[in-house]
Design an enzyme around this catalytic site. Sequence first.
Site, mmCIF file in Angstrom:
data_model
loop_
_atom_site.group_PDB
_atom_site.id
_atom_site.type_symbol
_atom_site.label_atom_id
_atom_site.label_comp_id
_atom_site.label_asym_id
_atom_site.label_seq_id
_atom_site.Cartn_x
_atom_site.Cartn_y
_atom_site.Cartn_z
ATOM 1 N N ARG A 36 0.834 -1.209 0.000
ATOM 2 C CA ARG A 36 0.000 0.000 0.000
ATOM 3 C C ARG A 36 0.868 1.258 0.000
ATOM 4 O O ARG A 36 0.596 2.207 -0.747
ATOM 5 C CB ARG A 36 -0.935 -0.026 1.210
ATOM 6 C CG ARG A 36 -1.803 1.205 1.372
ATOM 7 C CD ARG A 36 -2.756 1.039 2.545
ATOM 8 N NE ARG A 36 -3.842 0.143 2.192
ATOM 9 C CZ ARG A 36 -5.140 0.482 2.153
ATOM 10 N NH1 ARG A 36 -5.491 1.732 2.427
ATOM 11 N NH2 ARG A 36 -6.055 -0.380 1.837
ATOM 12 N N CYS A 262 -18.893 1.557 8.460
ATOM 13 C CA CYS A 262 -19.197 2.217 9.736
ATOM 14 C C CYS A 262 -20.498 1.739 10.378
ATOM 15 O O CYS A 262 -20.480 1.193 11.481
ATOM 16 C CB CYS A 262 -19.238 3.734 9.538
ATOM 17 S SG CYS A 262 -17.639 4.454 9.143
#
EC number: 1.1.1.22
Length: 438
Positions: A36, A262
């Site tokens: 990443r 979330c």
Amino acid sequence: MSKICVIGTGYVGLVTGACFADLGNSVTCLDVDENRINKLKAGIMPIYEPGLEQLVEQNVHAGRLTFTTSYSEALKDAEFAFIAVGTPSGVDGEADLQYVRQAAESIADLVEWPIIVVNKSTVPVGTGDWVADVITRRRNGRPLEFSVVSNPEFLREGSAINDFMYPDRVVLGSMHAEAAEKVARLYLSLRCPIMITDLRTAEMIKYASNAFLATRISFINEIATICEELGADVREVARGMGLDKRIGPSFLDAGLGWGGSCFPKDVKALAHMAVLHGSHPQLLQAVMDINRNQRRRVVVKLRRALGTLDQKVIGVLGLSFKPNTDDIREAPALEVIHLLENEGATVRAYDPQAMPNAAAVLPRLQLCQTPYEVAEGADALVLATEWNEFKQLDFERIYRVMRTPVIMDARNLWEPDQMRRIGFTYFAIGRGNQTGGR
């Protein structure tokens, strides 16, 4: 200019780091995922977020934003260490804090100067105190001047940069007022309300906010189910409700329910915390049950329309949990696809951004290059994510290429009368029980 270390380069960490850099600070973003970080150094974004690539590029070019896998490099001379790592759900819905612990222990091992540790990750109530204890125990008697501040994020995927730069409020919690004030100064140029409270209250504000928004969505979906039986139109019902200033129009769109990184995790975690401390979160349980049932109701409607789903070809438009993101975590589309495949259907799909992510978790899913390829020879078409490009499709063309012209508009994006005039058997969410068709 402040020296800031951001630990974690997911949606929250990368947006937070890039935005703080854009405000003139020196920011180092750290991640233990070497692949990443290498991509970020090469200007390749690991996530799709409108405007993020340009923001990262201009701040890297200006020398305000750097990326590393080295804790010692990232923390060198840092005044603030923002912990923005993942807190995935455990078996019972509890938040997994292993990555928060790793970050806290690394700070304890490497920092020898005053520092403010800022919890940006969504963490259970009491985590701020726990992080302070982890650091103190790890120091093993070696003194360190540090404070812990809770600074919950309220970033929506798809509009995260705008949400950071133009927030409704900034919430800060700490047992040390001076530390909270220093973090507040990082946000002063945004000219928004800044609320300073204690650690646990700040942590609870995040959970309570997300749980309330999830509750609104589940509420309107339950109303939609009743509307279908009574012949009412839930879109007009929601509009009439939203005009009441006490209610407002936000989060009253009936559809497939909520997903993403979330709401599912946070509602489950709040319910788990409540049970753990002797409360009975009946409303939260109902909110989750209604959300889960929305996906099943779509499959039931398709089964009724087609008689059986076995050996049927079902097209799905949209895979991400919402438009303007490639995030498929807890995406309603994926659960619908899973249910359809379990009943023997062949499923093909198209999404502007999320297909590579979906391919990794749904090996049987057939991916197409256009919505029209999805519709070719299909027995039914399901709208699962309301991307803008789906608003103005050539439905005459879609009608001609489908084997059975059945449409399940699970986001109430299209006009029923238009669909029925073309000849579709058309289903929506909470818009009466007429189906039309030639």
